[in-house]
Design an enzyme around this catalytic site. Sequence first.
Site, PDB file in Angstrom:
ATOM      1  N   ASP A 164      53.650  -4.477 117.484  1.00  0.00           N
ATOM      2  CA  ASP A 164      54.012  -4.003 116.143  1.00  0.00           C
ATOM      3  C   ASP A 164      54.087  -2.480 116.158  1.00  0.00           C
ATOM      4  O   ASP A 164      53.424  -1.825 116.967  1.00  0.00           O
ATOM      5  CB  ASP A 164      52.932  -4.400 115.126  1.00  0.00           C
ATOM      6  CG  ASP A 164      52.991  -5.879 114.737  1.00  0.00           C
ATOM      7  OD1 ASP A 164      53.940  -6.571 115.150  1.00  0.00           O
ATOM      8  OD2 ASP A 164      52.075  -6.321 114.019  1.00  0.00           O
ATOM      9  N   ARG A 216      62.277  -5.973 117.538  1.00  0.00           N
ATOM     10  CA  ARG A 216      62.268  -6.376 116.118  1.00  0.00           C
ATOM     11  C   ARG A 216      62.636  -5.127 115.304  1.00  0.00           C
ATOM     12  O   ARG A 216      62.101  -4.051 115.546  1.00  0.00           O
ATOM     13  CB  ARG A 216      60.876  -6.842 115.696  1.00  0.00           C
ATOM     14  CG  ARG A 216      60.779  -7.067 114.181  1.00  0.00           C
ATOM     15  CD  ARG A 216      59.339  -7.128 113.682  1.00  0.00           C
ATOM     16  NE  ARG A 216      58.603  -8.159 114.344  1.00  0.00           N
ATOM     17  CZ  ARG A 216      57.280  -8.075 114.571  1.00  0.00           C
ATOM     18  NH1 ARG A 216      56.585  -7.028 114.200  1.00  0.00           N
ATOM     19  NH2 ARG A 216      56.657  -9.054 115.190  1.00  0.00           N
ATOM     20  N   ALA A 221      56.501   0.053 106.983  1.00  0.00           N
ATOM     21  CA  ALA A 221      55.564  -0.325 105.918  1.00  0.00           C
ATOM     22  C   ALA A 221      54.567   0.767 105.553  1.00  0.00           C
ATOM     23  O   ALA A 221      53.666   0.536 104.756  1.00  0.00           O
ATOM     24  CB  ALA A 221      54.806  -1.574 106.349  1.00  0.00           C
TER      25      ALA A 221
HETATM   26  C1  FAD Z   1      58.489 -10.256 110.611  1.00  0.00           C
HETATM   27  C2  FAD Z   1      58.152  -8.899 110.113  1.00  0.00           C
HETATM   28  C3  FAD Z   1      57.431  -8.038 110.918  1.00  0.00           C
HETATM   29  C4  FAD Z   1      57.144  -6.747 110.493  1.00  0.00           C
HETATM   30  N1  FAD Z   1      56.536  -5.861 111.356  1.00  0.00           N
HETATM   31  C5  FAD Z   1      56.372  -4.580 110.956  1.00  0.00           C
HETATM   32  C6  FAD Z   1      55.890  -3.593 111.874  1.00  0.00           C
HETATM   33  O1  FAD Z   1      55.624  -3.859 113.051  1.00  0.00           O
HETATM   34  N2  FAD Z   1      55.756  -2.323 111.419  1.00  0.00           N
HETATM   35  C7  FAD Z   1      56.055  -1.965 110.117  1.00  0.00           C
HETATM   36  O2  FAD Z   1      55.946  -0.786 109.781  1.00  0.00           O
HETATM   37  N3  FAD Z   1      56.487  -2.892 109.245  1.00  0.00           N
HETATM   38  C8  FAD Z   1      56.654  -4.175 109.616  1.00  0.00           C
HETATM   39  N4  FAD Z   1      57.132  -5.093 108.728  1.00  0.00           N
HETATM   40  C9  FAD Z   1      57.193  -4.764 107.268  1.00  0.00           C
HETATM   41  C10 FAD Z   1      58.498  -4.100 106.903  1.00  0.00           C
HETATM   42  O3  FAD Z   1      58.562  -2.820 107.474  1.00  0.00           O
HETATM   43  C11 FAD Z   1      58.645  -3.982 105.363  1.00  0.00           C
HETATM   44  O4  FAD Z   1      57.596  -3.231 104.848  1.00  0.00           O
HETATM   45  C12 FAD Z   1      58.682  -5.319 104.646  1.00  0.00           C
HETATM   46  O5  FAD Z   1      59.345  -6.284 105.393  1.00  0.00           O
HETATM   47  C13 FAD Z   1      59.404  -5.183 103.286  1.00  0.00           C
HETATM   48  O6  FAD Z   1      60.706  -4.756 103.481  1.00  0.00           O
HETATM   49  P1  FAD Z   1      62.006  -5.691 103.383  1.00  0.00           P
HETATM   50  O7  FAD Z   1      62.781  -5.478 104.609  1.00  0.00           O
HETATM   51  O8  FAD Z   1      61.636  -7.075 103.111  1.00  0.00           O
HETATM   52  O9  FAD Z   1      62.864  -5.047 102.216  1.00  0.00           O
HETATM   53  P2  FAD Z   1      62.542  -4.629 100.740  1.00  0.00           P
HETATM   54  O10 FAD Z   1      63.712  -3.867 100.277  1.00  0.00           O
HETATM   55  O11 FAD Z   1      61.192  -3.980 100.646  1.00  0.00           O
HETATM   56  O12 FAD Z   1      62.452  -6.012  99.975  1.00  0.00           O
HETATM   57  C14 FAD Z   1      63.588  -6.831  99.800  1.00  0.00           C
HETATM   58  C15 FAD Z   1      63.160  -8.009  98.940  1.00  0.00           C
HETATM   59  O13 FAD Z   1      62.217  -8.795  99.666  1.00  0.00           O
HETATM   60  C16 FAD Z   1      61.190  -9.256  98.817  1.00  0.00           C
HETATM   61  N5  FAD Z   1      59.917  -8.674  99.268  1.00  0.00           N
HETATM   62  C17 FAD Z   1      59.739  -7.663 100.158  1.00  0.00           C
HETATM   63  N6  FAD Z   1      58.431  -7.420 100.358  1.00  0.00           N
HETATM   64  C18 FAD Z   1      57.773  -8.279  99.564  1.00  0.00           C
HETATM   65  C19 FAD Z   1      56.395  -8.515  99.323  1.00  0.00           C
HETATM   66  N7  FAD Z   1      55.431  -7.832  99.944  1.00  0.00           N
HETATM   67  N8  FAD Z   1      56.076  -9.494  98.437  1.00  0.00           N
HETATM   68  C20 FAD Z   1      57.024 -10.226  97.803  1.00  0.00           C
HETATM   69  N9  FAD Z   1      58.358 -10.045  98.006  1.00  0.00           N
HETATM   70  C21 FAD Z   1      58.720  -9.081  98.861  1.00  0.00           C
HETATM   71  C22 FAD Z   1      61.560  -8.832  97.425  1.00  0.00           C
HETATM   72  O14 FAD Z   1      62.323  -9.870  96.861  1.00  0.00           O
HETATM   73  C23 FAD Z   1      62.418  -7.624  97.666  1.00  0.00           C
HETATM   74  O15 FAD Z   1      63.327  -7.383  96.611  1.00  0.00           O
HETATM   75  C24 FAD Z   1      57.497  -6.348 109.161  1.00  0.00           C
HETATM   76  C25 FAD Z   1      58.226  -7.226 108.354  1.00  0.00           C
HETATM   77  C26 FAD Z   1      58.569  -8.466 108.815  1.00  0.00           C
HETATM   78  C27 FAD Z   1      59.395  -9.350 107.937  1.00  0.00           C
END
Ligand code: FAD
Length: 344
Positions: A164, A216, A221
Amino acid sequence: MKKKRARRGCGLFLVPFIGFTLLASFLLYRFGERWLRTFLIYLSHAQWARDLVSDLSLAKRVARRFVAGETIEEAMAATRALNARGMLVTLDYLGESVTDEAVAASARDEILQLLDRIEISGLDANVSIKLSQLGLRIRKETALENLRQLLTKAQENGNKIRIDMEESELVDVTLDIYHTLKDEYGFDNVGVVIQSYLYRSEKDVEKLIDEGAWVRLCKGAYAEPPDIAFPEKADTDANYVLLTEMMLSKEARNNGVYLGIATHDEEIIQAAINFANASKIPPETYEFQMLYGIRRDLQAWLVERGYKLRIYVPYGTAWYPYFVRRLAERPANLWFFVSNLIRR
Ligand SMILES: Cc1cc2nc3c(=O)[nH]c(=O)nc-3n(C[C@H](O)[C@H](O)[C@H](O)COP(=O)(O)OP(=O)(O)OC[C@H]3O[C@@H](n4cnc5c(N)ncnc54)[C@H](O)[C@@H]3O)c2cc1C
């Protein structure tokens, strides 16, 4: 009598929460979502907040929306259920920012056991780890050695481990460790994560494409300053689309790049599907990834249409920072959390 005392104890916990809700509402009203997000990311690191929330059984119950449980058994059960619905899994034993060698070693031992449990059960799951859980904040060598042992076990079991990506100050050292394991130790079962909110990511992706890496892509985040990361969400999203198209390009695929498109963003998912269709890229040569408990409707939608989907399934007792980052991503989650506490 006992019941009364328990209720009074719970009432005491509610006082800081009501204060917290008022402060969160004020930040949201006065400064907008970005400030609230920054405040929540701060809380995800704050030991006092962790101590306050981690022992609350109600908080644990709400966190279960995003976390499969506290034990390997619960993680295996969640994996079995997801596999049965046609979804692949990556398992994450929760923990990060470890400052004690013994704690890092015990996380390594738990993940060694996890790799064996996956192997014995025949479930379709790989593993995700955080280097700061394996001791990166103590000594780089500690994290490197712990991950080397994990990769050796994963290799014996024909499995893979993805590193990650954490805060921006750890990106260089994370990529360094990844390259050492791949190039010097010869592991071909290690993958890495790229965050589209960082300005540097396009350059990192160019290098990973040359190397034919297992990547990935996520948005990122953590709370990063504007000299390092796009302050506007629209720019992070546009960069996400750009990096996806780079890593799905013919050159990248010919080099052996395998991309995990990790997002719940419907528009980005649709853009990736459109690009793949237009470029005649077979759906089995990339995958979508989502977090456990988030957008289950969209997860089912992808699987029904024959797309590969991997669910990131976290488990363990150190759920607090992971949970608060999920709250930061979507303020509606915060109101859900607080209203559950108050409703009690
Ligand atoms: C499989 C996976 C692995 C990841 N690994 C990492 C990592 O190694 N390092 C890192 O920094 N980040 C990681 N992340 C987190 C990522 O960076 C984002 O913070 C997170 O995925 C929210 O962004 P989004 O792409 O969904 O888009 P966004 O624009 O934030 O969200 C799009 C839509 O998704 C839904 N959504 C998003 N988040 C949520 C939530 N928490 N609760 C409910 N609905 C939500 C909502 O409907 C929102 O409108 C990971 C995410 C995934 C899916």
